[in-house]
Design a protein around this motif. Structure first.
Motif, short mmCIF file in Angstrom:
data_model
loop_
_atom_site.label_atom_id
_atom_site.label_comp_id
_atom_site.label_asym_id
_atom_site.label_seq_id
_atom_site.Cartn_x
_atom_site.Cartn_y
_atom_site.Cartn_z
N SER A 117 -29.07 8.83 7.38
CA SER A 117 -28.06 7.89 7.93
C SER A 117 -26.73 8.60 8.10
O SER A 117 -25.99 8.34 9.06
CB SER A 117 -27.86 6.70 7.00
OG SER A 117 -29.07 6.01 6.84
N SER A 118 -26.41 9.49 7.16
CA SER A 118 -25.15 10.23 7.25
C SER A 118 -25.12 11.08 8.52
O SER A 118 -24.08 11.20 9.17
CB SER A 118 -24.96 11.14 6.04
OG SER A 118 -24.93 10.38 4.86
N LEU A 119 -26.27 11.64 8.89
CA LEU A 119 -26.32 12.47 10.09
C LEU A 119 -26.02 11.63 11.34
O LEU A 119 -25.17 12.01 12.15
CB LEU A 119 -27.70 13.13 10.20
CG LEU A 119 -27.95 13.94 11.47
CD1 LEU A 119 -26.93 15.07 11.61
CD2 LEU A 119 -29.36 14.52 11.49
N LEU A 143 -24.76 16.59 3.59
CA LEU A 143 -25.42 17.36 4.65
C LEU A 143 -24.74 18.72 4.75
O LEU A 143 -23.52 18.82 4.58
CB LEU A 143 -25.25 16.65 6.02
CG LEU A 143 -26.01 15.37 6.28
CD1 LEU A 143 -25.58 14.80 7.63
CD2 LEU A 143 -27.52 15.60 6.29
N GLU A 144 -25.54 19.73 5.06
CA GLU A 144 -24.99 21.07 5.16
C GLU A 144 -25.72 21.86 6.24
O GLU A 144 -26.96 21.90 6.26
CB GLU A 144 -25.13 21.77 3.81
CG GLU A 144 -24.20 22.92 3.63
CD GLU A 144 -24.25 23.48 2.22
OE1 GLU A 144 -25.19 23.14 1.47
OE2 GLU A 144 -23.36 24.25 1.88
N GLY A 145 -24.96 22.45 7.15
CA GLY A 145 -25.53 23.39 8.14
C GLY A 145 -26.60 22.80 9.03
O GLY A 145 -27.58 23.45 9.36
N LEU A 167 -18.62 7.85 12.85
CA LEU A 167 -18.36 6.81 11.85
C LEU A 167 -18.23 7.40 10.45
O LEU A 167 -17.69 6.78 9.55
CB LEU A 167 -19.51 5.79 11.85
CG LEU A 167 -19.68 4.99 13.14
CD1 LEU A 167 -21.03 4.28 13.16
CD2 LEU A 167 -18.54 4.00 13.30
N VAL A 168 -18.76 8.60 10.28
CA VAL A 168 -18.72 9.28 8.99
C VAL A 168 -17.99 10.61 9.21
O VAL A 168 -18.27 11.31 10.19
CB VAL A 168 -20.17 9.55 8.49
CG1 VAL A 168 -20.19 10.47 7.30
CG2 VAL A 168 -20.87 8.23 8.16
N GLY A 169 -17.05 10.93 8.34
CA GLY A 169 -16.26 12.16 8.50
C GLY A 169 -17.11 13.42 8.36
O GLY A 169 -18.04 13.46 7.56
N LYS A 170 -16.80 14.41 9.19
CA LYS A 170 -17.55 15.67 9.16
C LYS A 170 -16.71 16.76 8.53
O LYS A 170 -15.48 16.74 8.61
CB LYS A 170 -17.90 16.10 10.59
CG LYS A 170 -18.84 15.16 11.31
CD LYS A 170 -19.11 15.61 12.73
CE LYS A 170 -18.09 15.13 13.75
NZ LYS A 170 -17.97 13.69 13.91
N ARG A 197 -19.62 15.51 3.43
CA ARG A 197 -19.41 15.55 1.99
C ARG A 197 -18.76 14.23 1.58
O ARG A 197 -17.88 13.73 2.26
CB ARG A 197 -18.47 16.72 1.72
CG ARG A 197 -18.07 16.94 0.30
CD ARG A 197 -16.94 17.95 0.26
NE ARG A 197 -17.39 19.31 0.51
CZ ARG A 197 -17.66 20.18 -0.46
NH1 ARG A 197 -17.50 19.84 -1.72
NH2 ARG A 197 -18.03 21.39 -0.18
N TYR A 198 -19.25 13.63 0.52
CA TYR A 198 -18.60 12.44 -0.04
C TYR A 198 -18.00 12.87 -1.38
O TYR A 198 -18.76 13.07 -2.34
CB TYR A 198 -19.60 11.31 -0.27
CG TYR A 198 -20.33 10.88 0.98
CD1 TYR A 198 -19.71 10.11 1.95
CD2 TYR A 198 -21.67 11.24 1.20
CE1 TYR A 198 -20.37 9.71 3.10
CE2 TYR A 198 -22.35 10.84 2.35
CZ TYR A 198 -21.69 10.07 3.29
OH TYR A 198 -22.35 9.68 4.43
N GLY A 199 -16.71 13.07 -1.42
CA GLY A 199 -16.10 13.61 -2.63
C GLY A 199 -16.71 14.96 -2.93
O GLY A 199 -16.70 15.85 -2.08
#
Ligand code: ATP
Length: 236
Positions: A41-43, A17-19, A50-53, A10-12
């Protein structure tokens, strides 16, 4: 080998991405297809640390939960990412870029053997060892980026849009190299715009739309699926 379950980003307030659940086995090539902004890319970034989950996301590598680890520790667990735009060090030579890749402790002992594999895979890199990476062509820079990731001795290699900006011939050669890498037992997870070429090379594919997996299957079947043809292969 790599198991992702219930992954969310989630960005803000924006849910990217979900599930998301997926798994990649040894030597398997898996492609993720999706429109711009679908979350591809987020996945890869989330798996690489590198990207918060979102809490509840699980990334398990070789039986170990790596969900909370920092990016450099995820590399130590055998997951390497070739980011979109390659991320190589332009002011450094080809050989220096490759040496940086072997920084992981898991890679050090076998660095000479891994380098021989990389040079065998991409002879152009051996010829241009001392050339500054920024003066290499686009295709050659992609080889440097993949070579550098391989130097960390990954079990899973992730690539974000590796064929972007490459000619059809270079893209074809790139995918041949990916097949050679997979034949070594390395699992490959890639995000690609070139759906046709990647599905021809891959074993399995996933379709992502607005942050969710909306389809998955054997690559050979997806290649002939009418919905996939319409959405990703440019018509019937
Ligand atoms: P593309 O193929 O265009 O690169 P993608 O499928 O890789 O797209 P992502 O880059 O993962 O998609 O982005 C997914 C969504 O999250 C997009 O709507 C994007 O605008 C948003 N997003 C990505 N990174 C951030 C960020 N750092 N801050 C806010 N929103 C972001």
């Amino acid at each position: 080998m790599l198991e992702v379950s219930n992954l969310g980003v989630r960005y803000g307030r924006h849910v990217a991405l979900e599930g998301i659940s997926t798994q990649i086995s040894k030597g398997e090539i898996c492609v993720i297809l999706g429109a711009n902004g679908a979350g591809k890319s987020s996945l890869l970034g989330a798996i690489a640390g590198l990207v918060g989950k979102e809490s509840g996301s699980r990334v398990v590598m070789n039986g170990k939960d790596v969900s909370g680890l920092e990016a450099h520790l995820i590399v130590e667990e055998g997951i390497a990412l070739v980011p979109e735009g390659r991320g190589i060090f332009g002011d450094f030579t080809v050989a220096e870029n490759l040496r940086i890749g072997a920084h992981a402790s898991r890679a050090k002992a076998n660095a000479a053997k891994t380098l021989a594999f990389v040079y065998d895979l991409f002879p152009r890199l051996a010829e241009r060892e001392e050339q500054l990476a920024q003066t290499m062509s686009g295709g050659e820079q992609q080889m440097v980026a993949i070579g550098r990731a391989l130097m960390s001795k990954p079990d899973i290699l992730m690539l974000d849009e590796p064929s972007l900006g490459l000619s059809p011939l270079l893209s074809k050669n790139l995918f041949k190299s990916l097949a050679t890498i997979a034949a070594e037992g390395i699992g490959i997870l890639l995000v690609e715009q070139n759906a046709r070429l990647s599905l021809k090379t891959a074993d399995r594919g996933y379709l992502i739309e607005t942050g969710r997996i909306v389809g998955e299957g054997a690559a050979a079947e997806l290649l002939h699926d009418p919905t996939v043809e319409r959405a990703y292969l440019g018509g019937a």
